[in-house]
Design an enzyme around this catalytic site. Structure first.
Site, mmCIF file in Angstrom:
data_model
loop_
_atom_site.group_PDB
_atom_site.id
_atom_site.type_symbol
_atom_site.label_atom_id
_atom_site.label_comp_id
_atom_site.label_asym_id
_atom_site.label_seq_id
_atom_site.Cartn_x
_atom_site.Cartn_y
_atom_site.Cartn_z
ATOM 1 N N GLY A 14 0.834 -1.194 0.000
ATOM 2 C CA GLY A 14 0.000 0.000 0.000
ATOM 3 C C GLY A 14 0.866 1.239 0.000
ATOM 4 N N ARG A 15 1.421 1.567 1.174
ATOM 5 C CA ARG A 15 2.218 2.775 1.348
ATOM 6 C C ARG A 15 3.319 2.907 0.286
ATOM 7 N NH1 ARG A 15 3.238 5.371 6.237
ATOM 8 N NH2 ARG A 15 2.474 3.511 7.331
ATOM 9 N N CYS B 20 -8.488 24.150 15.960
ATOM 10 C CA CYS B 20 -8.416 24.516 17.371
ATOM 11 C C CYS B 20 -7.970 23.331 18.230
ATOM 12 C CB CYS B 20 -9.777 25.035 17.832
ATOM 13 S SG CYS B 20 -9.708 25.883 19.412
#
Length: 437
Positions: free
Chosen positions: A291-292, A361
């Site tokens: 994958g990666r 935030c």
């Protein structure tokens, strides 16, 4: 720790990314500023030709090692239909871990017989879907799942091809949160229990056990963990055959790492060598679930500088319009990604330490601390490198921020592959009960 790589070092290790003196930062021969001008920021950009080149390098390594290996792309890394279509055209099947990923793979034109269904918690509905379309293999991760799959298969008169996923108790040496093959990890079946469960699988109606699967983690940078895991699997294959069991396939999983900063990475040739040495002579069909390694370097996240917040006696905060809701990996894993200006003029400015953060935030909403970067100002744009894997797929709409647009670049041309949704789409499907109206 070594100093961060320079801009020249980052680009030197990434031949698909280059800085043009006039057009600025390029990916697969497309000026990235053209994409940012048209779609705004933040925006994900994926290079189709980089995907092809990496797939061919991986497949070529297995050919050189005289190994017949079926490649099943791990859809969880990047599940966009365009990415799946590019890899499918190269010959890849799919490794999926949910019913949604299975449907995506089918929608991209990947044949059911080329799909492997993995995952530790498949629902009955997901298993029924896999049985119904007749996926090539279901990797069973527990005795409980095996019994459920038997009953579901019998109910519809089907026989499901299964492999038992082995937990070999091997430490992959990667980040704790992406290690999957140690005792105590939730994945797979303890290797000591495999002989008993494999024999039981052969006796259960609706199941046809065909082999074993193993996946020990992600972002693995050394051959030793692979060799140890594959040697354990080879030993299990031998023991099963001595007990009279039929074993025809071994799924070797994924995990091949990439170089984000300056860490070592393992080449496909080295992985092929580990497979050749441990599994090459035991008479099984081999499979892999990358994958990666295939998609991470093919993607970048483009962002604009909203403002530079100065501090006394400390590096400034460079506040981008991209945030942790877009790219979660730095906040979640502390991961490192290269950051490069799009403008060739900006790239030549003096470098100084800076903290690169997003506007969300949360204190954890950041991409880099004390990073040596060219001096940046409001309105400058940057590319966050190597975000093709576990980038857009992990995005959220936290802080009511719409998902970023996506583009595909391919041999000098580009197209929008996901438009930026309007903010109103965030509450389009929400309803308010009558008594609150």
């Amino acid at each position: 720790m070594h100093p961060d790589p320079t801009l020249d070092e980052l680009l030197g290790r990434r031949p698909h990314v280059s800085m043009h003196a006039v057009s600025g930062l390029m990916l697969d021969d497309v000026p990235l500023r053209a994409v940012a001008d048209a779609l705004g920021t933040p925006v994900w950009v994926t290079g189709a030709d980089t995907l092809r080149a990496r797939y061919r390098e991986l497949a070529g390594a297995f050919r050189e090692a005289a190994l017949a290996v079926s490649v099943h792309y791990a859809v969880k890394a990047n599940d966009h239909l365009a990415v799946l279509r590019v890899l499918q055209a190269e010959g890849a099947g799919a490794d999926v871990v949910s019913g949604g990923e299975l449907r995506r793979a089918l929608a991209a034109g990947i044949s059911p017989g080329s799909i492997v269904f993995s995952g530790v918690g498949k629902s009955d509905d997901e298993l029924r879907l896999a049985i119904g379309v007749e996926v090539g293999q279901i990797n069973v991760e527990s005795a409980e799942e095996m019994l459920r799959l038997s009953a579901l298969s019998v109910a519809v008169g089907r026989v499901s091809r299964i492999a038992l996923r082995v937990n070999p108790d091997i430490d992959a040496g990667s980040h704790d949160k992406i290690s999957t093959g140690r005792r105590g990890d939730k994945f797979g079946i303890d290797h000591r229990d495999i002989p008993m469960l494999y024999a039981e699988a052969g006796r259960l109606p609706g199941l046809r056990p065909v082999g074993l699967a193993v996946h020990i983690g992600s972002q693995i940078a050394a051959a030793a963990p692979f060799r140890h895991a594959f040697a354990r699997i080879a030993g299990l294959v031998g023991a099963l055959r001595e007990a009279g069991e039929h074993v025809e396939t071994v799924d070797c999983g994924g995990g091949l790492g990439v170089c984000y900063r300056d860490e070592g990475s393992l080449s496909p040739r080295a992985l092929a060598g580990a497979m050749r040495a441990t599994l090459g002579d035991i008479g099984v069909r081999l499979a892999i679930e990358p994958g990666r390694w295939l998609v991470a370097p093919a993607g970048v996240l483009l962002a604009s500088v909203l403002l530079v917040k100065r501090q006394q006696r400390a590096p400034p905060f460079i506040v981008l319009d991209a945030a942790m809701n877009d790219l979660l990996r730095p906040s979640l894993y502390g991961s490192w990604h290269g950051i490069v200006p799009l403008s060739p003029a900006a790239a030549l400015r003096p470098v100084a330490p800076a903290h690169v953060v997003g506007p969300v935030c949360e204190t954890g909403d950041g991409f880099a601390r004390d990073r040596m970067l060219p001096t940046l100002a409001a309105g400058d744009r940057v590319a966050i490198l190597d975000t093709g894997a576990y980038g857009s797929v992990m995005s959220s709409t936290y802080n009511a921020r719409p998902l970023a647009a996506q583009a595909l670049v391919d041999r000098g041309r580009w197209a929008t592959i996901r438009a930026r949704p309007p903010v109103e789409a965030l509450w389009r499907d929400e309803t308010v009960p009558d008594w609150l109206a």
